[in-house]
Design a protein around this motif. Structure first.
Motif, short mmCIF file in Angstrom:
data_model
loop_
_atom_site.label_atom_id
_atom_site.label_comp_id
_atom_site.label_asym_id
_atom_site.label_seq_id
_atom_site.Cartn_x
_atom_site.Cartn_y
_atom_site.Cartn_z
N ALA A 27 0.83 -1.21 0.00
CA ALA A 27 0.00 0.00 0.00
C ALA A 27 0.86 1.26 0.00
O ALA A 27 0.65 2.17 -0.81
CB ALA A 27 -0.94 -0.01 1.21
N GLY A 68 1.88 2.96 -3.52
CA GLY A 68 1.20 4.27 -3.52
C GLY A 68 2.17 5.40 -3.77
O GLY A 68 1.88 6.33 -4.54
N LEU A 116 3.17 5.32 -7.42
CA LEU A 116 2.07 5.78 -8.26
C LEU A 116 1.97 7.30 -8.25
O LEU A 116 1.81 7.93 -9.30
CB LEU A 116 0.75 5.16 -7.81
CG LEU A 116 -0.47 5.45 -8.67
CD1 LEU A 116 -0.28 4.87 -10.07
CD2 LEU A 116 -1.71 4.87 -8.03
N ALA A 155 -6.19 -1.31 1.74
CA ALA A 155 -5.38 -0.23 1.16
C ALA A 155 -4.51 -0.76 0.01
O ALA A 155 -4.39 -0.12 -1.04
CB ALA A 155 -4.51 0.42 2.23
N ALA A 156 -3.91 -1.93 0.21
CA ALA A 156 -3.08 -2.53 -0.84
C ALA A 156 -3.92 -2.86 -2.07
O ALA A 156 -3.51 -2.61 -3.21
CB ALA A 156 -2.37 -3.78 -0.32
N VAL A 194 -4.71 0.38 -3.95
CA VAL A 194 -3.56 0.88 -4.70
C VAL A 194 -3.32 0.02 -5.94
O VAL A 194 -3.02 0.55 -7.02
CB VAL A 194 -2.30 0.94 -3.80
CG1 VAL A 194 -1.05 1.19 -4.61
CG2 VAL A 194 -2.47 2.02 -2.74
N LEU A 200 -5.73 1.02 -8.57
CA LEU A 200 -5.31 2.28 -9.19
C LEU A 200 -4.17 2.05 -10.19
O LEU A 200 -4.14 2.66 -11.26
CB LEU A 200 -4.89 3.30 -8.12
CG LEU A 200 -6.02 3.86 -7.27
CD1 LEU A 200 -5.45 4.70 -6.13
CD2 LEU A 200 -6.98 4.67 -8.12
N TRP A 201 -3.23 1.18 -9.84
CA TRP A 201 -2.14 0.84 -10.76
C TRP A 201 -2.68 0.23 -12.04
O TRP A 201 -2.28 0.62 -13.14
CB TRP A 201 -1.16 -0.13 -10.10
CG TRP A 201 -0.02 0.54 -9.41
CD1 TRP A 201 0.01 0.97 -8.12
CD2 TRP A 201 1.24 0.87 -9.97
NE1 TRP A 201 1.21 1.54 -7.85
CE2 TRP A 201 2.00 1.49 -8.97
CE3 TRP A 201 1.81 0.69 -11.23
CZ2 TRP A 201 3.29 1.94 -9.18
CZ3 TRP A 201 3.10 1.13 -11.43
CH2 TRP A 201 3.84 1.75 -10.42
#
Length: 192
Positions: A33, A37, A40, A153-154, A157, A160-161
């Motif tokens: 995460a 993050g 990113l 959270a991981a 992320v 999002l990646w």
């Protein structure tokens, strides 16, 4: 060693495996995460601001050092650390509020050669600890609060990646190329 001693040893061993796996999974999720993050954010900032090479180099080195340090701290060091029965006993005592070092004493008494005058106390301590061991619920040994928080959270992320790679492939390729070779002359995505 009596059958009760074997039982206590098995319970402490099984608890140790779960406690270590829980800590490793929580550490890995934290690392994914936070570090993914961070990368990113750096990649997106490079696309938005077209950072100069002189600024990308320290950001790339700092990001790599941060990621490597925390990989060691949160994942590798706990993986290499042996989960001894004594460490597990201390963790169980803290988690369940067992006082007077009852459980760790029982674990240590099992491994020592005792004098006859110590046998009565050691047998009583082991018997009380064995009663406690009967009530250990292995599902409670997982740190669900940390696992849910950092696992979520991981996962966020990682989503999002994947979104960045799928919806903005040119920007993703350009920013990865610019951070892989921060002093190189990789043009922004609009120039190819």
């Amino acid at each position: 060693m009596t059958p009760a001693d074997n039982h206590l040893d098995r319970i402490v061993g099984a608890a140790g495996v779960r406690l270590k796996l829980s800590a490793l999974l929580a550490g890995l999720c934290w690392w994914l995460a936070v570090c993914l993050g961070l990368w990113l954010v750096l990649l997106m900032l490079d696309n938005v601001l077209s950072l100069p090479a002189g600024l990308r180099l320290p950001l790339a080195l700092g990001g790599a050092a941060f990621s490597a340090f925390h990989l060691f701290q949160k994942v590798l060091r706990p993986a290499w650390r042996k989960q001894t029965p004594e460490r597990t006993a201390l963790m169980l005592e803290q988690r369940y509020g067992i006082r007077e070092n009852m459980l760790i004493n029982a674990v240590q008494f099992q491994r020592q050669k005792l004098r006859p005058e110590e046998l009565a106390f050691a047998s009583q301590t082991i018997a009380v600890s064995d009663e406690f061991a009967e009530h250990v619920r292995f599902g409670e040994l997982w740190d669900w609060r940390k696992l849910r928080a950092w696992g979520g959270a991981a996962a966020a992320v990682l989503v999002l990646w994947v979104g960045f790679m799928v919806f903005f492939p040119r920007q993703f390729d350009a920013s990865v190329g610019r951070y892989a070779l921060p002093l190189g002359d990789t043009p922004p995505p609009g120039n190819y």
